[in-house]
Structure formats: C-alpha cells, structure tokens
Design an enzyme around this catalytic site. Structure first.
Site, PDB file in Angstrom:
ATOM      1  N   HIS A   1       0.857  -1.184   0.000  1.00  0.00           N
ATOM      2  CA  HIS A   1       0.000   0.000   0.000  1.00  0.00           C
ATOM      3  C   HIS A   1       0.897   1.239   0.000  1.00  0.00           C
ATOM      4  CE1 HIS A   1       0.985  -0.537   4.234  1.00  0.00           C
ATOM      5  NE2 HIS A   1       0.479   0.651   4.523  1.00  0.00           N
TER       6      HIS A   1
ATOM      7  N   HIS B   1       1.233   3.925   2.216  1.00  0.00           N
ATOM      8  CA  HIS B   1       1.677   4.690   3.371  1.00  0.00           C
ATOM      9  C   HIS B   1       3.203   4.803   3.299  1.00  0.00           C
ATOM     10  CE1 HIS B   1      -2.191   4.052   5.915  1.00  0.00           C
ATOM     11  NE2 HIS B   1      -2.195   5.221   5.306  1.00  0.00           N
TER      12      HIS B   1
ATOM     13  N   ASP C   1       5.874   4.623   5.154  1.00  0.00           N
ATOM     14  CA  ASP C   1       6.860   3.677   5.683  1.00  0.00           C
ATOM     15  C   ASP C   1       6.951   2.412   4.843  1.00  0.00           C
ATOM     16  OD1 ASP C   1       4.213   3.393   6.736  1.00  0.00           O
ATOM     17  OD2 ASP C   1       4.923   1.981   8.247  1.00  0.00           O
ATOM     18  N   HIS C   2       6.104   2.303   3.824  1.00  0.00           N
ATOM     19  CA  HIS C   2       6.125   1.136   2.940  1.00  0.00           C
ATOM     20  C   HIS C   2       6.516   1.469   1.506  1.00  0.00           C
ATOM     21  CE1 HIS C   2       4.080  -1.586   5.878  1.00  0.00           C
ATOM     22  NE2 HIS C   2       3.671  -0.414   6.332  1.00  0.00           N
TER      23      HIS C   2
ATOM     24  N   HIS D   1      -7.151  -2.422   5.606  1.00  0.00           N
ATOM     25  CA  HIS D   1      -6.406  -1.332   6.228  1.00  0.00           C
ATOM     26  C   HIS D   1      -7.157  -0.022   5.984  1.00  0.00           C
ATOM     27  CE1 HIS D   1      -3.072   0.427   8.226  1.00  0.00           C
ATOM     28  NE2 HIS D   1      -2.502   0.970   7.168  1.00  0.00           N
TER      29      HIS D   1
ATOM     30  N   ASP E   1       0.217  -4.013   6.773  1.00  0.00           N
ATOM     31  CA  ASP E   1      -0.792  -3.289   7.537  1.00  0.00           C
ATOM     32  C   ASP E   1      -2.221  -3.764   7.267  1.00  0.00           C
ATOM     33  OD1 ASP E   1       1.608  -2.016   7.791  1.00  0.00           O
ATOM     34  OD2 ASP E   1       0.779   0.004   7.723  1.00  0.00           O
TER      35      ASP E   1
ATOM     36  N   HIS F   1       7.552  -4.929  11.740  1.00  0.00           N
ATOM     37  CA  HIS F   1       6.750  -3.703  11.691  1.00  0.00           C
ATOM     38  C   HIS F   1       6.335  -3.297  13.111  1.00  0.00           C
ATOM     39  CE1 HIS F   1       3.373  -0.987  10.588  1.00  0.00           C
ATOM     40  NE2 HIS F   1       4.030  -0.833   9.446  1.00  0.00           N
TER      41      HIS F   1
END
EC number: 3.1.26.11
Length: 304
Positions: free
Chosen positions: A63, A65, A67-68, A141, A208, A266
C-alpha cells in the site's frame, strides 16, 4: 548461503528508531529477488546487507503509506545508476498509481531501468516466473492494501530404492526425472511409479491490516509467514482503531493456518523490548518464531 532466504532491511512501523529502519524485505528465491515495501532508507540498508540493485526482479508494494514506499525513488535511481539487467516488475494497488508515478519520477535521473508496472485491481495471480506463482490478496487497512503469496508448484522426488528395483539405470534416470516414461525390458516404467509428490513451498507477506479473511488466505500452510505485529495485546484497542495486528493475533493466524516459520516485524516505536513480542506470540503458536531485526538473514525452512 541459502538460495531461499529473507533479507530484512527494515523493521520499524510509522517512525524509524536508532535500531530499526523503515520497512524493507528482500526475498531471495532460486536466483530471483522480490523486494517488498521499501521504506525510506532502503537503498542504504541494501548496501549494509550486501544487496545489489541487480538482485531485484520484482518490486512489490502492499500500500502507499510512507513507511512502505518512500524508499522507491532511491531504489529505482540505484537500479538506473547500476544499469540493472533485464526488466524489473513493479506490483502495487492500482488505486495508488498516481503515487507510484510520483515516486518513480521523484527527481531528475537517468531513466535507464526497464520498469514494467503491473497495477493490482483485485485478488488473484499477478505474476508467474521460475519461482512459481505470485498472488495478491486484499487486506483490511485504512487505505487499499494487498498482501502477497508466493506458491511453488508441486514437483516430484525420485525414490532411489524404487528406481533400482524397477531396473531404471544410467541415462534413463535423467529421462524419468524429466517426466518421461522409459522402457525396461518388456515393461514401461512411468515416472509416477518411481517417485513421490514433492510439495511446493509457500511464502506469505502480510503488512498493515486488521484480522480479515485475506490474512488467513495468505498464510494458509505457509512455510514462512512475514507479518506485521505493530502492537502488543495490551494495546489491542489501538491496533483495531488503526487497523493493525498485535503479536498475539499474528501468532493466532500462524497457529490456525499451519505456518511453519513466523516472522514478526513492523514494530511500533513505543516498545523497547523485542522479547515481549516473542513471548506473546509463543502463548498461542508453538512453531518457529523470529522477531525480526534489521539486517537479519532468515532462511526459508527446508521442505516439509
């Protein structure tokens, strides 16, 4: 070095710490490399881990976000600078196509890498390569997210004693291994008579999400499950609010799905003792548990 291993590049969640970089996971699989969720700093982590840009054949985002995915620009620029050989296949939720475009072209660079984009629109097979089949499954998520599952097809394992009793010798053994029937005297020996089914290995990657059917579908009979465990059970309400998992929930998935090796990652920066994640997971899962640390190399378990 195992030819099937997970190279952990980062294990933090939203906020990196002094010891945990943002996400990043390279799965080495028989000469292929699948890079999952490269967060900010992944290019540097690759250098620390001895991972080359040429090791990456598939780039897989769950996805969008930060941090990914905020490591995508650096990784793509590194691929271009290193003149990566052949095509690199990028998989990501189709709803984030605009984000991927901006990440890919975040700054001026020599756009020399052959990056094939494969936006994901729903559950199902998204790639087929020498490693087998790569599937995507929708998760639950706050924004659209998918998990990944790699499935190696079943093969066959030769049984030496049965081969000998059947009189199959010399070059005929190679033919049988290739799936050909051979003549031995007055009879035909079929490959199935002198071999047994060799189960294909399974790898699952879950980031997530809160608990949903997709998590269990991804994890079913996985030899290795890499799964987020952002929170401990004491903060289960927070996990539900932000649609994340606790270590205990991740372990429950592993226990109910027949997982062999559970890799927890994570982690929220609010926790300082990683042993708590192991201890909580061990309450419900009695298989192998790894609390991932940056730069770990975790071998995929040997065949069942």
């Amino acid at each position: 070095m195992s030819n099937r291993e997970l190279v952990v590049l980062g294990t933090a969640s939203q906020t990196p710490t002094r010891t945990r970089n943002h996400n990043g996971y390279l799965l080495r699989w028989d000469g292929r490399g699948l890079l999952f969720d490269p967060g900010e700093g992944t290019q540097r982590q690759m250098t620390f881990a001895g991972v080359s840009a040429n090791d990456v054949d598939h780039l897989c985002l769950t996805h969008f976000h930060g941090d990914h995915c905020l490591g995508v620009p650096g990784v793509v620029h590194r691929m271009a600078a290193d003149r990566v050989r052949g095509a690199v296949h990028a998989h990501y939720p189709a709803s984030g196509a605009e984000y991927f475009h901006h990440l890919r072209h975040a700054s001026a660079h020599d756009n020399a890498v052959h990056l094939d984009e494969h936006p994901i629109t729903g559950d199902g097979e998204i790639a087929r390569d020498q490693f087998g089949i790569l599937r995507a499954v929708r998760l639950d998520h706050r924004i659209e997210a998918f998990g990944y599952r790699l499935e190696e097809p079943e093969g066959r394992r030769m049984l030496p004693e049965v081969l000998a009793r059947s009189g199959v010798r010399g070059s005929d053994i190679g033919r049988v291994q290739r799936g050909e029937a051979v003549r031995v005297g007055e009879r035909t020996v079929d490959p199935q008579e002198v071999s047994e089914v060799r189960p294909g290995q399974r790898f699952a990657f879950v980031m997530d999400t809160r608990l949903c059917d997709g998590v269990f579908a991804l994890a079913e009979n996985a030899d290795m499950l890499v799964i987020e465990s952002t929170f401990l059970d004491q903060d289960a309400e927070l996990a539900e609010r932000y649609r994340h998992l606790t270590a205990k929930q991740a372990a429950r998935v592993a226990a109910e799905s027949g997982v062999r090796c559970l890799v927890l990652t994570h982690f929220s920066q609010r926790y300082t003792d990683p042993r708590r994640f192991h201890d909580e997971a061990a309450e419900v899962f009695d298989g192998t548990i790894v609390v991932a640390s940056d730069l770990d190399r975790i071998p995929v378990p040997r065949r069942r």
